[in-house]
Design a protein around this motif. Structure first.
Motif, PDB file in Angstrom:
ATOM      1  N   LEU A 107      45.011  44.807  -3.622  1.00 39.83           N
ATOM      2  CA  LEU A 107      43.603  45.660  -4.090  1.00 39.83           C
ATOM      3  C   LEU A 107      43.476  45.517  -5.715  1.00 39.83           C
ATOM      4  O   LEU A 107      42.115  45.397  -6.085  1.00 39.83           O
ATOM      5  N   ALA A 108      44.472  45.451  -6.231  1.00 36.58           N
ATOM      6  CA  ALA A 108      44.230  45.369  -7.976  1.00 36.58           C
ATOM      7  C   ALA A 108      43.851  44.056  -8.203  1.00 36.58           C
ATOM      8  O   ALA A 108      42.858  44.012  -8.980  1.00 36.58           O
ATOM      9  N   ARG A 109      44.198  43.033  -7.609  1.00 37.17           N
ATOM     10  CA  ARG A 109      43.590  41.590  -7.928  1.00 37.17           C
ATOM     11  C   ARG A 109      42.130  41.471  -7.491  1.00 37.17           C
ATOM     12  O   ARG A 109      41.433  40.719  -7.867  1.00 37.17           O
ATOM     13  N   ALA A 110      41.726  42.038  -6.147  1.00 37.33           N
ATOM     14  CA  ALA A 110      40.462  41.892  -5.730  1.00 37.33           C
ATOM     15  C   ALA A 110      39.254  42.784  -6.672  1.00 37.33           C
ATOM     16  O   ALA A 110      38.481  42.365  -6.943  1.00 37.33           O
ATOM     17  N   ARG A 111      39.792  43.792  -7.354  1.00 41.82           N
ATOM     18  CA  ARG A 111      39.131  44.621  -8.163  1.00 41.82           C
ATOM     19  C   ARG A 111      39.144  43.831  -9.449  1.00 41.82           C
ATOM     20  O   ARG A 111      37.947  43.712  -9.915  1.00 41.82           O
ATOM     21  N   LEU A 112      40.051  43.063  -9.846  1.00 39.35           N
ATOM     22  CA  LEU A 112      40.127  42.220 -11.159  1.00 39.35           C
ATOM     23  C   LEU A 112      39.069  41.030 -11.006  1.00 39.35           C
ATOM     24  O   LEU A 112      37.812  40.833 -11.517  1.00 39.35           O
ATOM     25  N   ASP A 113      38.863  40.404  -9.652  1.00 36.83           N
ATOM     26  CA  ASP A 113      38.169  39.530  -9.368  1.00 36.83           C
ATOM     27  C   ASP A 113      36.600  39.793  -9.271  1.00 36.83           C
ATOM     28  O   ASP A 113      35.616  39.505  -9.756  1.00 36.83           O
ATOM     29  N   GLU A 114      36.477  41.089  -8.621  1.00 35.83           N
ATOM     30  CA  GLU A 114      35.164  41.862  -8.710  1.00 35.83           C
ATOM     31  C   GLU A 114      34.440  42.093 -10.259  1.00 35.83           C
ATOM     32  O   GLU A 114      33.409  41.873 -10.354  1.00 35.83           O
ATOM     33  N   VAL A 115      35.573  42.695 -11.217  1.00 37.62           N
ATOM     34  CA  VAL A 115      35.059  42.864 -12.255  1.00 37.62           C
ATOM     35  C   VAL A 115      34.609  41.636 -13.258  1.00 37.62           C
ATOM     36  O   VAL A 115      33.667  41.444 -13.815  1.00 37.62           O
ATOM     37  N   GLN A 116      35.248  40.407 -12.882  1.00 42.29           N
ATOM     38  CA  GLN A 116      35.170  39.158 -13.551  1.00 42.29           C
ATOM     39  C   GLN A 116      33.861  38.672 -13.064  1.00 42.29           C
ATOM     40  O   GLN A 116      32.978  37.905 -13.820  1.00 42.29           O
ATOM     41  N   ALA A 117      33.615  38.800 -11.645  1.00 48.65           N
ATOM     42  CA  ALA A 117      32.365  38.195 -11.161  1.00 48.65           C
ATOM     43  C   ALA A 117      31.192  38.812 -11.656  1.00 48.65           C
ATOM     44  O   ALA A 117      30.151  38.608 -11.997  1.00 48.65           O
ATOM     45  N   GLY A 118      31.469  40.332 -11.638  1.00 50.24           N
ATOM     46  CA  GLY A 118      30.353  41.022 -12.294  1.00 50.24           C
ATOM     47  C   GLY A 118      30.128  41.101 -13.760  1.00 50.24           C
ATOM     48  O   GLY A 118      28.925  40.641 -14.262  1.00 50.24           O
ATOM     49  N   LEU A 119      31.175  40.631 -14.517  1.00 53.07           N
ATOM     50  CA  LEU A 119      31.042  40.171 -15.956  1.00 53.07           C
ATOM     51  C   LEU A 119      30.265  38.739 -16.176  1.00 53.07           C
ATOM     52  O   LEU A 119      29.313  38.734 -17.070  1.00 53.07           O
ATOM     53  N   LYS A 120      30.481  37.898 -15.212  1.00 54.19           N
ATOM     54  CA  LYS A 120      29.959  36.756 -15.425  1.00 54.19           C
ATOM     55  C   LYS A 120      28.508  36.779 -15.174  1.00 54.19           C
ATOM     56  O   LYS A 120      27.473  36.073 -15.954  1.00 54.19           O
ATOM     57  N   ASP A 121      28.000  37.482 -14.029  1.00 55.79           N
ATOM     58  CA  ASP A 121      26.621  37.825 -13.910  1.00 55.79           C
ATOM     59  C   ASP A 121      25.928  38.519 -14.799  1.00 55.79           C
ATOM     60  O   ASP A 121      24.746  37.902 -15.374  1.00 55.79           O
ATOM     61  N   ALA A 122      26.462  39.375 -15.514  1.00 53.88           N
ATOM     62  CA  ALA A 122      25.933  40.232 -16.554  1.00 53.88           C
ATOM     63  C   ALA A 122      25.623  39.159 -17.629  1.00 53.88           C
ATOM     64  O   ALA A 122      24.682  39.561 -18.460  1.00 53.88           O
ATOM     65  N   LEU A 123      26.665  38.353 -17.913  1.00 54.27           N
ATOM     66  CA  LEU A 123      26.537  37.577 -19.244  1.00 54.27           C
ATOM     67  C   LEU A 123      25.534  36.504 -19.169  1.00 54.27           C
ATOM     68  O   LEU A 123      24.524  36.226 -19.952  1.00 54.27           O
ATOM     69  N   ALA A 124      25.472  35.891 -17.844  1.00 50.98           N
ATOM     70  CA  ALA A 124      24.151  34.999 -17.479  1.00 50.98           C
ATOM     71  C   ALA A 124      22.905  35.497 -17.479  1.00 50.98           C
ATOM     72  O   ALA A 124      21.936  35.114 -18.066  1.00 50.98           O
ATOM     73  N   ASP A 125      22.720  36.770 -16.957  1.00 54.02           N
ATOM     74  CA  ASP A 125      21.548  37.497 -17.112  1.00 54.02           C
ATOM     75  C   ASP A 125      21.051  38.050 -18.571  1.00 54.02           C
ATOM     76  O   ASP A 125      19.871  37.902 -18.986  1.00 54.02           O
ATOM     77  N   ARG A 126      22.017  38.539 -19.383  1.00 52.91           N
ATOM     78  CA  ARG A 126      21.872  38.625 -20.864  1.00 52.91           C
ATOM     79  C   ARG A 126      21.447  37.474 -21.291  1.00 52.91           C
ATOM     80  O   ARG A 126      20.412  37.701 -22.078  1.00 52.91           O
ATOM     81  N   ASP A 127      21.795  36.280 -21.200  1.00 50.79           N
ATOM     82  CA  ASP A 127      21.492  35.224 -21.720  1.00 50.79           C
ATOM     83  C   ASP A 127      19.997  34.783 -21.438  1.00 50.79           C
ATOM     84  O   ASP A 127      19.113  34.242 -22.294  1.00 50.79           O
ATOM     85  N   ARG A 128      19.687  34.802 -20.291  1.00 49.69           N
ATOM     86  CA  ARG A 128      18.133  34.745 -19.422  1.00 49.69           C
ATOM     87  C   ARG A 128      17.318  35.596 -20.486  1.00 49.69           C
ATOM     88  O   ARG A 128      16.345  35.252 -20.823  1.00 49.69           O
ATOM     89  N   LEU A 129      17.570  36.883 -20.328  1.00 50.89           N
ATOM     90  CA  LEU A 129      16.654  37.775 -21.054  1.00 50.89           C
ATOM     91  C   LEU A 129      16.396  37.518 -22.651  1.00 50.89           C
ATOM     92  O   LEU A 129      15.713  37.944 -23.037  1.00 50.89           O
TER      93      LEU A 129
END
Length: 301
Positions: free
Chosen positions: A180-202
Motif C-alpha cells: 500500500l505504501a509503495r502504491a501510494r508512492l507510485d500514485e504521487v509520482q504519477a500525479g506529479l509527472k502529470d502536473a509538471l507536464a500540464d504546467r509546462d503546457r500552460l
C-alpha cells in the motif's frame, strides 16, 4: 569510719547483668563446640578424607563424561514499515507478541524443519529446552535470545535459523502494508509527472499567447492556472519526499540480526568454575558430616 566503709563499698565490683552472663556462656559453648569439631575431624580424618575424595572424584567424572553444550546469543531487530496510518505502530509485530511467538512449539518446529532436523530429534529437544527470550524493554524494537547446541557451530546455526524464520513470518505480515505504501508512492509520482507536464503546457500558452485572442484573456487564464499548478506541484513534491524518506532503509527494514551471533569459545555447560566450586564445598560438608556421624556411632557403641 563511715568514709572508709563507703569507699570500700564503692570499690567492690557490681553484679554482672544476666544477659552478659548468657553471652559469655554462649561464647564458651561455641568455642568448646569448635574445639570438639576439630578433635572429631582429627580423630575421624580417614572418613573425612574418603568422603572428600569420593565427592571430588564424582565431580571429576561428571565434568568429563557430561555432554558439552555451547550457548549462542543473538539480538533481533523487529521489522518496521515507516509509512503507516496515523497512530499505528510502525513495527510489524509488537515486542511481546514476538517473544511469545519465539516460544511456541509450532514456530520452533518450523525452525528445525528449515535446517533439516526432525522435530522429535534430540537436537530439537535441546533447542526447545534451551531457548530463552529476553525482550529489551528499554529498546522497543529489539529482542535478545539465547539457545544452546552440542557444538559452537550448531548453536550458531540454531540462532541464525531462528532469525531467518522470524524474518519469513514478518515478511508475510508486512507485505500488505508495504504494498500500500509503495502504491501510494507510485500514485504521487504519477500525479506529479502529470502536473509538471500540464504546467509546462500552460507556460507555453502563457508565453506565446493565442493568435485569436486579441485581449490576451487566454494568456492571463493560463498564468493563473500555472500558479495553481505550481502550488499543487509543491504539495506533491513534499508528499513524495516524505514517502521516500519513510520507505528508506532508516525507517523501513526487515527483521534481521542487529549484531552477529555471539558464541563464546568455551562451553556453557558444564561450567568448570561453578561445578568445581560446588563440588569442593559439597566435599568439605559431606566429609565433616561423615566424620561426625562416624564419631557418634563410635560413642554409641
Amino acid at each position: 569510719m563511715s568514709g572508709r566503709t563507703s569507699l570500700c563499698c564503692r570499690r567492690m565490683p557490681e553484679n554482672p547483668h544476666p544477659d552478659s552472663l548468657k553471652e559469655s556462656h554462649a561464647m564458651e559453648r561455641d568455642e568448646i563446640y569448635l574445639v570438639d569439631m576439630w578433635r572429631i575431624l582429627a580423630r575421624e580424618w580417614k572418613w573425612f578424607l574418603v568422603m572428600v575424595v569420593l565427592v571430588l572424584a564424582a565431580t571429576f567424572a561428571f565434568m568429563h563424561l557430561s555432554k558439552r553444550q555451547w550457548q549462542a546469543t543473538a539480538w533481533i531487530q523487529i521489522a518496521q514499515v515507516g509509512q503507516v496510518p496515523q497512530g499505528q505502530d510502525p513495527k510489524v509485530e509488537p515486542l511481546q507478541r514476538v517473544a511469545e511467538r519465539l516460544q511456541t512449539r509450532a514456530f520452533q518446529n518450523e525452525v528445525m524443519q528449515s535446517i533439516g532436523l526432525p522435530v522429535d530429534s534430540r537436537e530439537a529437544g535441546l533447542y526447545r529446552k534451551s531457548l530463552r527470550v529476553d525482550p529489551l524493554l528499554y529498546a522497543a524494537s529489539f529482542v535478545r535470545f539465547t539457545v544452546r547446541g552440542d557444538s559452537a557451530l550448531q548453536a550458531r546455526q540454531f540462532a541464525e535459523a531462528t532469525v531467518a524464520q522470524l524474518r519469513i513470518v514478518h515478511q508475510g505480515l508486512e507485505a500488505t502494508t508495504l504494498a500500500l505504501a509503495r502504491a501510494r508512492l507510485d500514485e504521487v509520482q504519477a500525479g506529479l509527472k502529470d502536473a509538471l507536464a500540464d504546467r509546462d503546457r500552460l507556460l507555453q500558452i502563457a508565453g506565446r499567447g493565442d493568435a485569436g485572442d486579441k485581449s490576451g484573456q487566454a494568456a492571463s487564464l493560463a498564468g493563473v492556472l500555472v500558479a495553481s499548478r505550481g502550488e499543487e506541484i509543491r504539495t506533491l513534491q513534499t508528499t513524495r519526499s516524505d514517502l521516500l524518506t519513510k520507505l528508506s532503509a532508516g525507517y523501513t527494514y526487515e527483521t534481521s540480526s542487529l549484531w552477529p551471533v555471539y558464541v563464546p569459545e568455551g562451553p556453557a555447560f558444564p561450567n568448570p568454575v561453578m561445578f568445581w566450586g560446588v563440588g569442593i564445598l559439597a566435599a568439605l560438608g559431606l566429609g565433616a558430616f561423615a566424620a561426625v556421624a562416624r564419631n557418634a556411632l563410635r560413642r554409641s557403641v
